[in-house]
Design a protein around this motif. Structure first.
Motif, short mmCIF file in Angstrom:
data_model
loop_
_atom_site.label_atom_id
_atom_site.label_comp_id
_atom_site.label_asym_id
_atom_site.label_seq_id
_atom_site.Cartn_x
_atom_site.Cartn_y
_atom_site.Cartn_z
N ASP A 138 11.60 -1.50 -5.14
CA ASP A 138 10.28 -1.95 -5.45
C ASP A 138 9.30 -1.23 -6.22
O ASP A 138 9.27 0.00 -5.33
CB ASP A 138 9.40 -2.42 -4.22
CG ASP A 138 9.88 -3.73 -3.70
OD1 ASP A 138 10.89 -4.14 -3.96
OD2 ASP A 138 9.64 -3.88 -2.46
N ARG A 139 8.97 -1.43 -7.45
CA ARG A 139 7.91 -0.28 -7.93
C ARG A 139 7.32 -0.89 -8.98
O ARG A 139 7.29 -1.98 -9.88
CB ARG A 139 8.57 0.82 -8.48
CG ARG A 139 9.90 0.83 -9.46
CD ARG A 139 9.94 2.20 -10.14
NE ARG A 139 10.87 2.83 -9.41
CZ ARG A 139 11.47 4.05 -9.62
NH1 ARG A 139 10.59 4.98 -10.46
NH2 ARG A 139 12.34 4.86 -8.99
N ASP A 140 5.97 -0.21 -9.26
CA ASP A 140 5.09 -0.64 -10.37
C ASP A 140 5.27 -0.09 -11.71
O ASP A 140 5.35 1.31 -11.82
CB ASP A 140 3.61 -0.11 -9.99
CG ASP A 140 2.61 -0.42 -10.73
OD1 ASP A 140 3.02 -0.63 -12.11
OD2 ASP A 140 1.44 -0.13 -10.63
N THR A 197 1.03 -1.25 -0.15
CA THR A 197 0.06 -2.46 0.10
C THR A 197 1.23 -3.40 0.53
O THR A 197 0.55 -4.57 1.40
CB THR A 197 -0.32 -2.80 -1.30
OG1 THR A 197 -1.04 -1.80 -1.76
CG2 THR A 197 -1.41 -4.14 -1.12
N LYS A 198 2.35 -3.55 0.10
CA LYS A 198 3.45 -4.51 0.67
C LYS A 198 3.34 -4.41 2.43
O LYS A 198 3.11 -5.33 3.06
CB LYS A 198 4.65 -4.43 0.01
CG LYS A 198 5.63 -5.28 0.72
CD LYS A 198 7.06 -5.27 -0.22
CE LYS A 198 7.96 -6.39 0.14
NZ LYS A 198 9.53 -6.01 -0.83
N ARG A 225 1.84 2.93 -4.25
CA ARG A 225 0.67 1.97 -3.94
C ARG A 225 1.31 0.55 -3.51
O ARG A 225 0.95 -0.25 -2.56
CB ARG A 225 -0.41 1.95 -4.66
CG ARG A 225 -1.12 3.42 -4.60
CD ARG A 225 -2.60 3.17 -5.51
NE ARG A 225 -2.98 4.45 -5.55
CZ ARG A 225 -3.72 4.91 -6.81
NH1 ARG A 225 -4.11 3.98 -7.60
NH2 ARG A 225 -4.15 6.18 -7.02
N VAL A 226 2.12 0.01 -4.49
CA VAL A 226 2.65 -1.25 -4.26
C VAL A 226 3.37 -1.24 -2.98
O VAL A 226 3.45 -2.29 -2.15
CB VAL A 226 3.52 -1.60 -5.46
CG1 VAL A 226 2.64 -1.98 -6.72
CG2 VAL A 226 4.47 -0.83 -5.82
N ASN A 227 4.20 -0.17 -2.72
CA ASN A 227 4.74 -0.24 -1.37
C ASN A 227 4.19 -0.30 -0.19
O ASN A 227 4.23 -0.90 0.93
CB ASN A 227 5.75 1.08 -1.46
CG ASN A 227 6.71 1.28 -2.87
OD1 ASN A 227 7.65 0.42 -3.07
ND2 ASN A 227 6.11 1.93 -3.84
#
Ligand code: EIS
Ligand code: EIS
Lengths: 209, 209
Positions: free
Chosen positions: B115-117, B129-130, B125-127
């Protein structure tokens, strides 16, 4: 004002030496202060301050006769730790503890002085912010400063805070503030003496967290 | 991936009972995970999780024979504490600990899954936040959620984080992710089993802090 009035700091002797045992016994009631802020957010801060006190006490009990005053501890640790000092042991713990104590002192003084936001007279954000800026902000990086700003939103109303300090008793605001002023006399003198000691021993550090 | 690979969780037995001693010994290496995030801001979280582990261990050592499995502890505390339970003792500590462990699990899984932005491929941050949304957010009031958002700014770059997990060794990203996947097998199974136990014993609470 029971929380504070029942656990007043003693008067300092003329040489301003602070007796370690008396200091530890009195200061151990201070972390309960953060419960008066009324939100679980502040439990974290309470643990940090409790940790400081535990660390100083742990050093003290290894040799109470040697560590009669707080200065005895700093001087002994300076000998023992060489270049690591003062970022070590009870010296480091007291360095941070005094900042938390100063924060509380300025906050209470500001309330006692009647500082308030005229548009929001029942908020204490101005008082907390004043205390934060003078006691802690310079030791906090920008992210912790942002966290402070978020935590500020959890601050209690002035009336609830004063009531909590009085352990929930209905005390007239004027009486509560008079008690505060009374408490602040020896409390402030003690903190001033600790700051002076850190300056004299060149034990103060300016790093940020 | 030394930090995690050297302290892998064991395979669960068919009945999914978790041996208390083995669990405590393995999980005690997890708080060091927060050092890999690289900012002192996370020290606070490390203390909270360390506190949970200390609390569970304190119960365990009072009677290791009686508390062989984690379920033994919960069942005994349910007997002992009446209406206070489950917001008490090691039951409460493990309730929160499992959420912190789940947070870490989802974060690592998300990295392993790639998973990545795409606009900021070196941010995690995406990881984070998830992981936060799935493991913790619902147990946090809006102020702690705001504090999370501020703390998120202290998150390390992806590359530095993976390097820190490998204890600073230069490991190829693909090897690091393969190690992560390996670690996650028993780790995830253990956490799932703890969640299942809380559901089965009706020990889960939903209050927010
Ligand atoms: C899941 C979502 C959450 C995400 C993550 C959230 C993380 C939040 C972290 C925020 C910081 C909380 C405040 C604590 C800050 C502490 O980091 C500092 C330094 O703390 C010191 O550090 C030393 C090493 O450098 C030693 O370990 C000291 O320990 S030692 O004893 O071992 O030597 C220790 O006290 N203490 C401080 O700044 C002191 C703070 C004192 C009181 C402050 C009052 C403020 C009141 C505000 C009212 C609005
Ligand atoms: C001076 C300026 C500062 C001002 C003040 C700042 C204050 C900052 C406070 C922020 C909160 C920090 C996170 C900690 C939250 C904790 O409150 C919760 C509940 O904590 C639990 O509470 C129970 C009682 O209800 C027991 O005491 C448990 O203790 S017991 O063992 O005694 O039973 C205890 O763990 N734990 C949690 O939410 C767990 C968090 C786990 C990990 C989170 C990872 C997030 C990573 C984020 C990365 C971006």
């Amino acid at each position: 004002m029971s929380l504070l009035m029942e656990n007043q700091f003693g008067e300092l002797p003329p040489d301003k030496a602070i007796d370690t045992k008396t200091f530890l016994d009195t200061v151990s009631h201070i972390p309960a202060f953060f419960d008066c802020l009324g939100s679980k957010v502040f439990t974290i801060i309470k643990s940090d301050i409790n940790g400081n006190i535990t660390k100083i006490r742990a050093v003290y009990v290894t040799n109470p006769a040697k560590y009669t005053t707080l200065e005895d501890i700093l001087v002994a640790e300076r000998e023992a730790h060489g270049a690591e000092w003062p970022k070590v042991g009870a010296t480091l713990a007291l360095m941070w503890l005094k900042r938390g104590l100063r924060f509380i002192q300025i906050l209470l003084q500001s309330l006692a002085d009647g500082d308030r936001d005229e548009n929001n007279p029942n908020l204490i954000r101005v008082n907390i912010t004043k205390a934060y800026e003078q006691a802690l902000k310079r030791y906090h990086g920008w992210i912790v400063q942002k966290i402070f700003n978020a935590a500020l939103l959890a601050a209690p109303y002035r009336s609830n805070f004063l009531k909590a300090l009085s352990k929930g008793e209905e005390v007239k605001e004027e009486d509560c503030l008079a008690n505060l002023r009374q408490f602040l006399v020896n409390y402030t003198a003690t903190i001033d003496a600790i700051y002076e000691m850190y300056t004299n021993l060149n034990a103060e550090l300016n790093y940020t967290v």
